[in-house]
Each structure stands twice: as C-alpha cells, then as structure tokens.
Design an enzyme around this catalytic site. Structure first.
Site, short mmCIF file in Angstrom:
data_model
loop_
_atom_site.label_atom_id
_atom_site.label_comp_id
_atom_site.label_asym_id
_atom_site.label_seq_id
_atom_site.Cartn_x
_atom_site.Cartn_y
_atom_site.Cartn_z
NE ARG A 1 -3.65 -2.08 2.56
CZ ARG A 1 -4.42 -2.32 3.58
NH1 ARG A 1 -4.44 -1.49 4.58
NH2 ARG A 1 -5.19 -3.38 3.63
CG HIS B 1 -8.68 2.65 -1.67
ND1 HIS B 1 -7.51 2.31 -1.02
CD2 HIS B 1 -9.29 3.61 -0.91
CE1 HIS B 1 -7.41 3.04 0.08
NE2 HIS B 1 -8.48 3.84 0.16
NE ARG C 1 -6.18 4.83 -3.16
CZ ARG C 1 -5.65 5.21 -2.01
NH1 ARG C 1 -6.15 6.25 -1.35
NH2 ARG C 1 -4.63 4.54 -1.49
CG HIS D 1 -2.90 2.98 -6.63
ND1 HIS D 1 -2.09 1.87 -6.53
CD2 HIS D 1 -3.72 2.95 -5.55
CE1 HIS D 1 -2.40 1.20 -5.44
NE2 HIS D 1 -3.38 1.84 -4.82
#
Length: 341
Positions: A79, A109, A156, A162
């Site tokens: 993560r 997520h 994100r 990400h």
C-alpha cells in the site's frame, strides 16, 4: 512501461491543476472506498438489510483483501500510504517520479471495494427490476456502482497513491471477483470451516511473505520509504503495515464462524426484525464501534497485530449476534401483551 508511468504522472498533474480546491472531496471519496470501511460500515448496513447480503459482503471483503495483499507482494508492492494524509499530500508540491509507487498493483481501494459492493449492486438491481420496467431505471444501480468506483480510482490517482493502470487493474479484477464469488459465498457452515479458513489465510500469507523474503525480496520497502520521505512520521499509520490487513481478514473469518454458532445468533436467527429494529441495530453497532475505536491500539507493532485480530474477530459477533439479540430482546419486552378476545 516508462511511457505508461509518465502518462500516469501527467494525468495526476492534470487532475490537480485543472480541478483545484477539490482535495477534501477526493480525500472523502478515497475514505469511502477504503477497504477498512467495508468491514466497519458497509458490512453491518448490508447485514441489517439482508442477512445473506451482509454475510456475502463480509466474506468477499476479507477474501478479496487477502488476495490483493498477495498480488501486491508478488508484484513487489504494498500500500502506498505515505504520500497523502492520508499522508501529507499538497497540491502545491511538484510531483516527482519517486513519489509515485512503482508497482503497487492492483489498487486495493478499487479491487476490494469493487468486489465487495458487487452483491449490493446486484441485490439493488434485482429489487429495482422487480418494480420497474424502464431500462433506464433498471440501469441506475449499475451506473451508480461504476460511477462510485471510477471516482475512487480517480481519487487514488489525484492523491498520488496509484498510477492509472494500477487503478484500472483494480477495477477490472474487483468486478470480476465480485461476479465470481457472490453466488458462491458459503452460508452457515460448521465452525471448523471458518477456523480453518482463518488459519489458511494467516499461514498462506505468512508462508508467502517469508518465502519471498528468503529469496531476497524486501516486501517492507514501502515502510522504510514512508519514514524516509514523509514530512511527519506519525502519519505512517500502523494499520497500513503489511500484516495489518492480514490480521483483520483472518480475524473476520474466525469471528464470522463464532457469530454464526453463538447462542445469541441461534435465538434470533429466525426472528423477523422490523425496519425500526434494524435501524436500532445499526445505530447500536456504530455506537459500539466508536467505543472500540476510542480504545485505540497498542503502539508496539506485534501487540497491534494481536489487538487488530481480536477486534475484527469481535466485530462480526457484535453485528451478527449480540446487537440483534439485544435489540430483539428489549423490543419483545417492551411490546404490549396481546389480549385474547
């Protein structure tokens, strides 16, 4: 691959520069899409709406989160929790290549939330289809599901957590897992089944971790980078460490079995709870959750894992058994006696 990474950085810069002032909105969206909230909010809400639906959401959540952890380990990632606070994100700070996670794929997520919300979406779609013949109305649950996941994915990228291709991988794998798992969720199996499931999750992940570690792969590299680059180390949360989700998943699996075989569940299993009672159950469960969160957690990492495991073992017991039993018992006591004619 380099062109893909550069395109991802350009997309993040575009989101930040062309949509100024939306940091709080994206933080809120990413909070709603956090897999932890599937356990805390979506699971009890779904369970008090439909017993089977709630168990499906919980089962798919901890199985998919475990799979996401294993995928990230094999893909050299974990993560990316250090850049946002979520970790100190600032839209005024220029994006550097090293700030982006290089292989945290697929996005947890998107993958976990997409899979766990699939049975909720299909259940709502079924209800809508039984009440409306309009194809536009029938499409609303699916559109809401896709819109929410797209917003989570964009959040994100916006928060530098990400690359877009990692988000896309999470969206596709999450929807696919939800579609595959939803009809196959085990319901009320023997207690040993849930105990063995929890043990398999724990041992399977531990064996994978130590095997890769023995081969020279540092699966905790993100923790070291977090303390190196984060402006305030206290923003690096304990529940973002590699085995935090594992302790949560194995605890939830064991807790589900204990709850389904508890005396409280046996008493209320066939009881019909009215809408008012279901709302009372949800409010009481949230109140107990506040108390659990208020207790905090030990600062030592080993004790934290134990505490996290026990906490998520207790949570299904509260949601499935104790809270409905308390509400049903007190509601029955308060109901006026029926007079015979």
């Amino acid at each position: 691959m380099e062109s893909t990474l550069i395109a991802g950085i350009a997309m993040a810069e575009a989101l930040q520069n062309r949509l100024p002032g939306l940091e709080n909105m994206w933080l809120w969206v990413t909070f709603l899409g956090d897999p932890k909230n599937l356990f805390i909010f979506f699971f009890p809400a779904a369970y008090y709406a439909s017993r089977r639906l709630g168990i499906s959401v919980l089962w798919i959540t901890f199985i998919t989160e475990w799979l996401n952890l294993i995928f990230k380990w094999f893909l050299f990632g974990h993560r990316p929790f250090w850049w946002v606070h979520e970790s100190g994100y600032s839209s005024q700070t220029p994006i550097q290549v090293h700030q982006f996670p290089s292989s945290c794929s697929p996005s947890g997520h998107c993958m976990v939330t997409g899979a766990a919300l699939w049975p909720i979406m299909t259940a709502i779609s079924s209800q809508v289809a039984s009440r409306s013949h309009s194809p536009w109305v029938r499409a609303i649950p699916s559109l809401a599901y896709c819109t929410f996941l797209l917003a989570v994915g964009l959040s994100r990228v916006f928060l530098l957590a990400h690359f877009p291709h990692q988000v896309l991988a999470g969206l596709i794998s999450g929807a696919a897992l939800g579609w595959l798992m939803a009809p196959r969720v085990p319901m009320e199996r023997e207690l040993s089944f849930y105990g063995l499931t929890a043990l398999a999750l724990m041992l399977g992940a531990s064996l994978t971790y130590w095997t890769l570690f023995t081969l020279g792969l540092d699966l905790s590299w993100s923790v070291n980078l977090a303390f190196k680059w984060c402006e305030r180390p206290e923003w690096v949360r304990l529940d973002s460490r590699p085995f935090a989700s594992l302790s949560r998943d194995s605890g939830a699996a064991l807790g589900l079995g204990i709850a389904l075989h508890s005396p409280c569940y046996a008493q209320i299993r066939r009881a019909h709870l009215g809408n008012g009672q279901k709302i009372a159950c949800f409010m009481l469960a949230m109140g107990l959750l506040v108390i659990l969160e208020w207790l905090g957690h030990p600062p030592q990492i080993s004790l934290f894992y134990i505490f996290n495991f026990l906490k998520y073992t207790l949570w299904p017991c509260l949601v499935l058994a104790l809270v409905p039993w308390v509400v049903h018992t007190f509601s029955a006591q308060e109901a006026p006696p029926v007079r015979s004619s």
